[in-house]
Design a protein around this motif. Sequence first.
Motif, PDB file in Angstrom:
ATOM      1  N   VAL A 103     -17.457  63.905  31.380  1.00  0.00           N
ATOM      2  CA  VAL A 103     -18.747  63.686  32.050  1.00  0.00           C
ATOM      3  C   VAL A 103     -18.982  62.201  32.271  1.00  0.00           C
ATOM      4  O   VAL A 103     -19.394  61.767  33.357  1.00  0.00           O
ATOM      5  CB  VAL A 103     -19.896  64.294  31.217  1.00  0.00           C
ATOM      6  CG1 VAL A 103     -21.247  63.841  31.744  1.00  0.00           C
ATOM      7  CG2 VAL A 103     -19.815  65.811  31.233  1.00  0.00           C
ATOM      8  N   SER A 104     -18.700  61.394  31.255  1.00  0.00           N
ATOM      9  CA  SER A 104     -18.883  59.951  31.363  1.00  0.00           C
ATOM     10  C   SER A 104     -18.004  59.374  32.466  1.00  0.00           C
ATOM     11  O   SER A 104     -18.445  58.569  33.288  1.00  0.00           O
ATOM     12  CB  SER A 104     -18.559  59.281  30.018  1.00  0.00           C
ATOM     13  OG  SER A 104     -18.702  57.894  30.115  1.00  0.00           O
ATOM     14  N   GLY A 105     -16.727  59.793  32.477  1.00  0.00           N
ATOM     15  CA  GLY A 105     -15.814  59.288  33.483  1.00  0.00           C
ATOM     16  C   GLY A 105     -16.223  59.672  34.896  1.00  0.00           C
ATOM     17  O   GLY A 105     -16.124  58.864  35.826  1.00  0.00           O
ATOM     18  N   LEU A 106     -16.702  60.892  35.084  1.00  0.00           N
ATOM     19  CA  LEU A 106     -17.126  61.339  36.409  1.00  0.00           C
ATOM     20  C   LEU A 106     -18.361  60.573  36.895  1.00  0.00           C
ATOM     21  O   LEU A 106     -18.428  60.143  38.040  1.00  0.00           O
ATOM     22  CB  LEU A 106     -17.430  62.832  36.387  1.00  0.00           C
ATOM     23  CG  LEU A 106     -16.226  63.776  36.456  1.00  0.00           C
ATOM     24  CD1 LEU A 106     -16.694  65.216  36.302  1.00  0.00           C
ATOM     25  CD2 LEU A 106     -15.480  63.605  37.770  1.00  0.00           C
ATOM     26  N   LEU A 107     -19.341  60.419  36.010  1.00  0.00           N
ATOM     27  CA  LEU A 107     -20.582  59.757  36.413  1.00  0.00           C
ATOM     28  C   LEU A 107     -20.357  58.302  36.781  1.00  0.00           C
ATOM     29  O   LEU A 107     -20.958  57.793  37.731  1.00  0.00           O
ATOM     30  CB  LEU A 107     -21.620  59.866  35.292  1.00  0.00           C
ATOM     31  CG  LEU A 107     -22.242  61.255  35.106  1.00  0.00           C
ATOM     32  CD1 LEU A 107     -23.150  61.269  33.877  1.00  0.00           C
ATOM     33  CD2 LEU A 107     -23.021  61.665  36.344  1.00  0.00           C
ATOM     34  N   CYS A 108     -19.484  57.622  36.033  1.00  0.00           N
ATOM     35  CA  CYS A 108     -19.281  56.202  36.333  1.00  0.00           C
ATOM     36  C   CYS A 108     -18.477  56.021  37.622  1.00  0.00           C
ATOM     37  O   CYS A 108     -18.410  54.908  38.152  1.00  0.00           O
ATOM     38  CB  CYS A 108     -18.633  55.463  35.164  1.00  0.00           C
ATOM     39  SG  CYS A 108     -16.914  55.850  34.856  1.00  0.00           S
ATOM     40  N   ALA A 109     -17.870  57.102  38.143  1.00  0.00           N
ATOM     41  CA  ALA A 109     -17.207  57.041  39.445  1.00  0.00           C
ATOM     42  C   ALA A 109     -18.161  57.443  40.564  1.00  0.00           C
ATOM     43  O   ALA A 109     -18.130  56.873  41.660  1.00  0.00           O
ATOM     44  CB  ALA A 109     -15.984  57.952  39.449  1.00  0.00           C
ATOM     45  N   ILE A 110     -19.011  58.443  40.300  1.00  0.00           N
ATOM     46  CA  ILE A 110     -19.878  58.990  41.341  1.00  0.00           C
ATOM     47  C   ILE A 110     -20.944  57.991  41.781  1.00  0.00           C
ATOM     48  O   ILE A 110     -21.215  57.834  42.985  1.00  0.00           O
ATOM     49  CB  ILE A 110     -20.536  60.297  40.845  1.00  0.00           C
ATOM     50  CG1 ILE A 110     -19.488  61.410  40.770  1.00  0.00           C
ATOM     51  CG2 ILE A 110     -21.669  60.725  41.771  1.00  0.00           C
ATOM     52  CD1 ILE A 110     -19.990  62.678  40.113  1.00  0.00           C
ATOM     53  N   ASP A 249     -16.058  51.888  46.340  1.00  0.00           N
ATOM     54  CA  ASP A 249     -15.729  53.226  45.863  1.00  0.00           C
ATOM     55  C   ASP A 249     -14.268  53.340  45.444  1.00  0.00           C
ATOM     56  O   ASP A 249     -13.942  54.008  44.452  1.00  0.00           O
ATOM     57  CB  ASP A 249     -16.079  54.293  46.906  1.00  0.00           C
ATOM     58  CG  ASP A 249     -15.555  53.986  48.303  1.00  0.00           C
ATOM     59  OD1 ASP A 249     -14.745  53.037  48.442  1.00  0.00           O
ATOM     60  OD2 ASP A 249     -15.949  54.686  49.258  1.00  0.00           O
ATOM     61  N   VAL A 250     -13.358  52.677  46.155  1.00  0.00           N
ATOM     62  CA  VAL A 250     -11.944  52.696  45.780  1.00  0.00           C
ATOM     63  C   VAL A 250     -11.752  52.050  44.406  1.00  0.00           C
ATOM     64  O   VAL A 250     -11.081  52.605  43.526  1.00  0.00           O
ATOM     65  CB  VAL A 250     -11.082  51.961  46.830  1.00  0.00           C
ATOM     66  CG1 VAL A 250      -9.651  51.788  46.329  1.00  0.00           C
ATOM     67  CG2 VAL A 250     -11.094  52.726  48.145  1.00  0.00           C
ATOM     68  N   ALA A 251     -12.376  50.888  44.219  1.00  0.00           N
ATOM     69  CA  ALA A 251     -12.259  50.196  42.935  1.00  0.00           C
ATOM     70  C   ALA A 251     -12.828  51.043  41.802  1.00  0.00           C
ATOM     71  O   ALA A 251     -12.201  51.183  40.740  1.00  0.00           O
ATOM     72  CB  ALA A 251     -12.989  48.850  43.001  1.00  0.00           C
ATOM     73  N   ALA A 252     -14.009  51.621  42.013  1.00  0.00           N
ATOM     74  CA  ALA A 252     -14.686  52.353  40.945  1.00  0.00           C
ATOM     75  C   ALA A 252     -13.995  53.671  40.612  1.00  0.00           C
ATOM     76  O   ALA A 252     -13.821  54.006  39.441  1.00  0.00           O
ATOM     77  CB  ALA A 252     -16.147  52.611  41.334  1.00  0.00           C
ATOM     78  N   VAL A 253     -13.586  54.431  41.630  1.00  0.00           N
ATOM     79  CA  VAL A 253     -12.965  55.732  41.376  1.00  0.00           C
ATOM     80  C   VAL A 253     -11.627  55.564  40.671  1.00  0.00           C
ATOM     81  O   VAL A 253     -11.328  56.274  39.698  1.00  0.00           O
ATOM     82  CB  VAL A 253     -12.802  56.519  42.694  1.00  0.00           C
ATOM     83  CG1 VAL A 253     -11.934  57.756  42.471  1.00  0.00           C
ATOM     84  CG2 VAL A 253     -14.167  56.928  43.240  1.00  0.00           C
ATOM     85  N   LEU A 254     -10.811  54.625  41.130  1.00  0.00           N
ATOM     86  CA  LEU A 254      -9.511  54.416  40.485  1.00  0.00           C
ATOM     87  C   LEU A 254      -9.680  53.854  39.074  1.00  0.00           C
ATOM     88  O   LEU A 254      -8.958  54.248  38.145  1.00  0.00           O
ATOM     89  CB  LEU A 254      -8.638  53.492  41.328  1.00  0.00           C
ATOM     90  CG  LEU A 254      -8.191  54.054  42.676  1.00  0.00           C
ATOM     91  CD1 LEU A 254      -7.308  53.058  43.415  1.00  0.00           C
ATOM     92  CD2 LEU A 254      -7.447  55.374  42.491  1.00  0.00           C
ATOM     93  N   ALA A 255     -10.643  52.961  38.881  1.00  0.00           N
ATOM     94  CA  ALA A 255     -10.874  52.409  37.545  1.00  0.00           C
ATOM     95  C   ALA A 255     -11.379  53.476  36.589  1.00  0.00           C
ATOM     96  O   ALA A 255     -11.153  53.396  35.370  1.00  0.00           O
ATOM     97  CB  ALA A 255     -11.883  51.258  37.622  1.00  0.00           C
ATOM     98  N   SER A 256     -12.029  54.508  37.136  1.00  0.00           N
ATOM     99  CA  SER A 256     -12.603  55.565  36.297  1.00  0.00           C
ATOM    100  C   SER A 256     -11.553  56.524  35.730  1.00  0.00           C
ATOM    101  O   SER A 256     -11.897  57.427  34.970  1.00  0.00           O
ATOM    102  CB  SER A 256     -13.653  56.359  37.089  1.00  0.00           C
ATOM    103  OG  SER A 256     -14.734  55.530  37.453  1.00  0.00           O
ATOM    104  N   ILE A 257     -10.296  56.316  36.071  1.00  0.00           N
ATOM    105  CA  ILE A 257      -9.222  57.133  35.495  1.00  0.00           C
ATOM    106  C   ILE A 257      -8.866  56.623  34.094  1.00  0.00           C
ATOM    107  O   ILE A 257      -7.943  57.105  33.454  1.00  0.00           O
ATOM    108  CB  ILE A 257      -7.983  57.134  36.431  1.00  0.00           C
ATOM    109  CG1 ILE A 257      -8.370  57.644  37.825  1.00  0.00           C
ATOM    110  CG2 ILE A 257      -6.861  58.008  35.914  1.00  0.00           C
ATOM    111  CD1 ILE A 257      -7.241  57.579  38.854  1.00  0.00           C
ATOM    112  N   TYR A 258      -9.635  55.643  33.591  1.00  0.00           N
ATOM    113  CA  TYR A 258      -9.329  55.023  32.298  1.00  0.00           C
ATOM    114  C   TYR A 258      -9.186  55.995  31.124  1.00  0.00           C
ATOM    115  O   TYR A 258      -8.464  55.669  30.161  1.00  0.00           O
ATOM    116  CB  TYR A 258     -10.386  53.961  31.955  1.00  0.00           C
ATOM    117  CG  TYR A 258     -11.767  54.482  31.710  1.00  0.00           C
ATOM    118  CD1 TYR A 258     -12.136  54.982  30.479  1.00  0.00           C
ATOM    119  CD2 TYR A 258     -12.733  54.473  32.719  1.00  0.00           C
ATOM    120  CE1 TYR A 258     -13.408  55.477  30.253  1.00  0.00           C
ATOM    121  CE2 TYR A 258     -14.001  54.955  32.505  1.00  0.00           C
ATOM    122  CZ  TYR A 258     -14.338  55.455  31.275  1.00  0.00           C
ATOM    123  OH  TYR A 258     -15.600  55.941  31.054  1.00  0.00           O
ATOM    124  N   PRO A 259      -9.832  57.207  31.116  1.00  0.00           N
ATOM    125  CA  PRO A 259      -9.619  58.084  29.960  1.00  0.00           C
ATOM    126  C   PRO A 259      -8.151  58.434  29.715  1.00  0.00           C
ATOM    127  O   PRO A 259      -7.760  58.722  28.586  1.00  0.00           O
ATOM    128  CB  PRO A 259     -10.436  59.332  30.315  1.00  0.00           C
ATOM    129  CG  PRO A 259     -11.513  58.833  31.213  1.00  0.00           C
ATOM    130  CD  PRO A 259     -10.868  57.762  32.012  1.00  0.00           C
TER     131      PRO A 259
END
Length: 294
Positions: A103-110, A249-259
């Motif tokens: 949930v945390s990873g999805l929200l920080c990308a959305i 959005d590219v930076a944030a979505v790709l960075a959100s794969i951190y888990p």
Amino acid sequence: MTFLGANAAFGLLAAALWGGGDFAGSIAVRRAGSTVRGALLVVLIGHLLSLAVVATLATLQGTPFPTGAILWWGIGGGVIASVSLVAFYIALSTGHMGSAAAVSGLLCAIVPAIVSAFLDGAPGLPRLLGFLLAGTAIWMIASSNDPTHSASRQAMVLSVLGGLGFGIYFVALKFAGQSGVLWGMASARIGSSASALVISLLLLLFGFREKGRPDPRHTKTLLYILGGSLLDTGGNLSYLAATRAGRLDVAAVLASIYPAGTILLAAWLLHEKTSRRQRLGMLLALPAVALVTL
């Protein structure tokens, strides 16, 4: 860099570094007793170290200190990041990562993706499909098939707050980065360090008590804090570079794969088992990255 493009390459680098930073930070919080005070202490020490390093580099580089709205974007984002990081670290350190981390990873990308649609325009169909695949991958990577590792209600609430806060921080950091990567990062660390210190003092003043037994081996805890701080700083600088090189959005979505990085380190160093769903999620991230970089 040439194959992916700087925007995507720096975003992926941020994910790798943040994954390692979260792993080290969550262990440090666990060793500090998995308490709010312990998490605040980890954030305060780590972010003060980060501030000292980044501000020194920015000064040596000779770039002017930011002023006005750019400075306040950084400071405000840092305050939000500090509170969010404390919430997220506590959620991780309880040992019930499960769907909470997803949930945390999805929200920080959305959140940044929505903002980017207004700032940068529509992402286009291939990239939008890549975002959807990346979101699915993030969920699969961070979630667990084991019901014993499902998130508690407290961990879920903390992860939602953390994810929303990280998403807002991602947006704020883009605007703070107009002053340059180093001062943008330093201004955020000013806000996060100050807020962690103020909250810690308020808890001490009002005699806030918690259950939890800190590990007495302080040197090892400090090493985890130092390692987490260095990795987190590198992740933030990489993310800032990604936002300056292209779409938010590219930076944030790709960075959100951190888990993925956090889970792989836990499997390697702590011998935690990865589920089939998590492994499939990591595979799904590959076509997602390819579509996002088109």
